[in-house]
Design an enzyme around this catalytic site. Sequence first.
Site, PDB file in Angstrom:
ATOM      1  N   LYS C  78       0.897  -1.160   0.183  1.00  0.00           N
ATOM      2  CA  LYS C  78      -0.171  -0.015  -0.075  1.00  0.00           C
ATOM      3  C   LYS C  78       0.960   1.418  -0.050  1.00  0.00           C
ATOM      4  CE  LYS C  78      -3.899   2.115   2.677  1.00  0.00           C
ATOM      5  NZ  LYS C  78      -4.681   1.891   3.864  1.00  0.00           N
ATOM      6  N   SER C 157      -9.791   1.682   2.764  1.00  0.00           N
ATOM      7  CA  SER C 157      -8.975   2.317   1.761  1.00  0.00           C
ATOM      8  C   SER C 157      -7.873   1.515   1.242  1.00  0.00           C
ATOM      9  CB  SER C 157      -8.197   3.430   2.819  1.00  0.00           C
ATOM     10  OG  SER C 157      -7.426   2.807   3.664  1.00  0.00           O
ATOM     11  N   SER C 181     -10.271  -0.557   6.802  1.00  0.00           N
ATOM     12  CA  SER C 181      -9.571  -0.493   5.725  1.00  0.00           C
ATOM     13  C   SER C 181      -8.654  -1.683   5.295  1.00  0.00           C
ATOM     14  CB  SER C 181      -8.578   0.667   5.832  1.00  0.00           C
ATOM     15  OG  SER C 181      -8.995   2.006   5.735  1.00  0.00           O
TER      16      SER C 181
END
Lengths: 484, 95, 493
Positions: C78, C157, C181
């Site tokens: 990420k 997210s 997330s």
Amino acid sequence: MSTFVSGRTGEWEIVIGMEVHAQVVSNSKLFSGSSAIFGASPNNHVSLVDAAMPGMLPVINAQCVKQAVLTGLGLNAKINKFSVFDRKNYFYADLPQGYQISQFKHPIVGEGEVQIELSDGSTHKVGIERLHLEQDAGKSLHDQHPSKSYIDLNRSGVALMEIVSKPEMHSADQAAAYIKKLRSILRYLGTCDGNMEEGSLRADVNVSVRRPGEALGTRTETKNLNSVKFIMQTIEFEVQRQIELIEDGGEVMQETRLFDTSTGMTRTMRGKEDAHDYRYFPDPDLLPLTFDDAFIDELKIGMPELPDEIKFRMVNEYGLSSYDANVLTEERETAAFYELASDGRDRKITANWMSVELFGALNKAGIELAQSPVSPNQLGGLIDLISDGSISGKIAKEVFSEMFETGKDAKLIVDEKGLKQVSDESAIVTMIDDVLATNPDKVNEYRGGKEKLFGFFVGQVMKASKGQANPGMVNKLLKQKLDL
Amino acid sequence: MSVDKHVVKKIARLARISVSEEKSETFSADLGNILNWIEQLKEVNTDGVEPLSGVNEHALVWREDNITDGEITDKVLKNAPETAGEFFVVPKVIE
Amino acid sequence: MSELLKMTATQARKSLLKREISSVELLNAYQTAMEKTEALNNYVTPTLEVAKEMAIKADKTYAKGNAGLLAGLPIGVKDLFCTKDIETTACSAILKGFFPPYESTVTSNVWKSGGVMLGKLNCDEFAMGSSNETSIFGPAINPWSKIDGSDLSSGGSSGGSASSVAAGAALMSLGTDTGGSIRQPAAFCGVVGLKPTYGRCSRWGIVAFASSLDQAGPFTRTVEDSALIFSAMAGHDQKDSTSASLETPNFSEAVNSGIEGLRIGIPAEYYVDGMDTDILNLWKKGRAWLEQAGAKVVDISLPHTKYALPCYYIIAPAEASSNLARYDGVKYGKRIEKESLDAMYEATRADGFGEEVQRRILIGTYALSAGYYDAYYLKAQQVRRLIKEDFDKAFNDVDVILTPTTPTAAFPIGAEIVDPITMYLNDVFTVPANLAGLPGISVPAGLSEQGLPLGLQLLAPSFREDRIFSAASAIEKQAEFSLAPVRAAGDLQ
């Protein structure tokens, strides 16, 4: 301890409180491993944590915790075994995180007190409200470029202790005595070097005035004063300004002010419309700071003797005057020097020699005690020679000058120059006989009642001995001979 | 509960985010809605409840006072939008 | 190639150990898969050159017999993890062009174990969002499609992290979870997503969103793989004061260890309005599967559940408003030039932060500001304690809690971004674990009527990820979920 000042319309009482920022003596910063030492090239003593790089986290320095607790003990204050680091949020160019890590609701040290002494010898207590740990900001340089400011983060994250007094001072003199005393305590404890010029110790001064007995007036806060003189000037200026303002029908605004060192005046720093809202909240990157009684006790055991205790001992055990004791305890190094030099010797004579001769010579040479060419042991050696009658006080001054110049021991100088005092009775008697034999007229005049001539004979004998005859013996023997 | 535009502008000023007139209207509505929805917390009786700011149960760990970092000026300045020599540079600040 | 993509991490590791395949071969297969799935917009910064070096190095360790736990396994990261000398943006315009001179602790741990970095993955800007639509790079797209073929949200997210693993464009990936997330996008994309206990993985070097809630975790195709990579990620870090000083157990042992006698709690408050019947049915199935495997199911109550979301939407923005103050155009990232410092700050932050980030900064600033602190921030912290105490009480009676991960399956791109609160409701089941610091996992357990993946969530007491792995592997075994999104790089089963 209040003193009043007169305005146009009557008496006013001054109320002063101080927030002192003292840089903690430590190798590294409060929350990062970069150096806390002053004077590196720009942005050199900066880690990724200090520069607030994304994802960087604070880790607390044990030494800074110890220093804060030690200081709290030195201020006779309540030590809080549970304290919390909060974020104080505001934007400024030299505040890289956009917040300062500080302590708001739960400081590490609570209420305490400092005893101050004024020049008239009176003593007063000034209450301490709290002491907390926080990060210093970086430095902005505004004079390097016409339209830019330059930022150096070397100071960013260095540990500070903010020491907040109660509003219990009522004159510039008291404020000066307070900051001096605080500085002295910090230096004795070794928790802050007290260097005001370099900014290791600086004060924000809150001043207000009120009619005697009435409620507190609106205060102004003048920031970042880095000398005792500036603190006193600020107070004097603010007091006059506020009294005049109120007497002219105006009102004091609660505001932050800046002191202009070139004019000795203060001026408004920030507009009211930009009032700060710091949005304090507990720093989620840190946990509450906790420790136990054993931790505090250990620090207590290692605590050095503080100036008040040493002074008490000097006055009550050594018989020194309060004035001398004050002079000798103002700095930790001075007290230590004195203790060494006077150990096993006449305390009073040593005190006198230090405060008059040594300090005089240091002053004249413009150097600090730490650089003194005469060591405590050497000064002690000189005192020994005085005490055992080897040299007179007058000769001793000569020897001291020589010591100060060359760094030699007193005994060596006395031996080399043959300055040892003559205390041999027969030798002195011979000299007296010579003087009397060469001045028969004067002897007759003296015996005829002109007693003032006694001094003349003493002078002649001393001259004959090149100043080395023991003055006491000369007096005594001369009297015997003349008064036959 | 509503958050009027002046409040939005005041908050935006604190947060150093410039908001246009139009944006402040959108935010005024959004913030009002969100805060309205958050108002339901008022239903909870929290008398005498200690606030919880973190879930860690261990004590804060202290580090030894050693210099282990710094002297990386190049790394510190590398990503800066503007530098001069070894300084960060910002528009002039007037105190 | 397709045979290589079919391997789970555990299988690939076995083949690598037997030298049946090489790390470089595996990487090549994933490189092709990344190219094939480019339209999913998962990778914002591919790092294939670095990957190649790492793969070659991994093969050498296999040759020498000192290969680490993750040697040669292709892993996506990420874009919230700072990676040394590789652009790290948090998918925000304000960090464009930021090349960290440091590597986050978690990614360091993964590379030390031999992991191969495929690239930086798409996410919501500063991890603020539940659909990956607030990313400056545009949304990561779910490899699963509805019958009508419209683009679905990957969730957020960590949308790119979930989507890449589901699409076969990464064998495993790293994400972060502040309010769901990891678990929500894992559920949306049909993969396993673990949010570890707060304090289990170091936060050092991860762009902070809400410091008291953020936690890194892995995306994998199986529970076994999750335990494998998690064992490498976790561990005490002296650089993070909130990192727990605990030994990292061998979590792989917990997988398939059996759940005979394990007490499973079903919280009454998780039956919420607007929940899909598919999800309700799946939850019931999950309960039955666990019972069949020997667990004892207990009905429990977590009375303050309803307040977790509003509580979270004060605490997270409050912390974020402070954490994001450092993006000011001075030290790194974007700057909009202006005459005065304040004008520069305001312009830079208005231009550099997207609308959702600005909205949250404003809410957080508001909640902390004078006059509102007690009513919002302090109140939320008190409610947070009550939520945690609910769990503490529940875990007196049960070992693990079973809930759905999300109230719905993946929604189309653009469907929920219009209304912030609708978007926030996605996190209703995931947020409580963050507030209480508990570990949670989302396991893919079935499909909706529309053919979209659905996840079940398991929660355990702090530092009992072992129980989660035991229970999750039991569900996984019985659910027989088939990872077959239409837009995958190839056949993954």
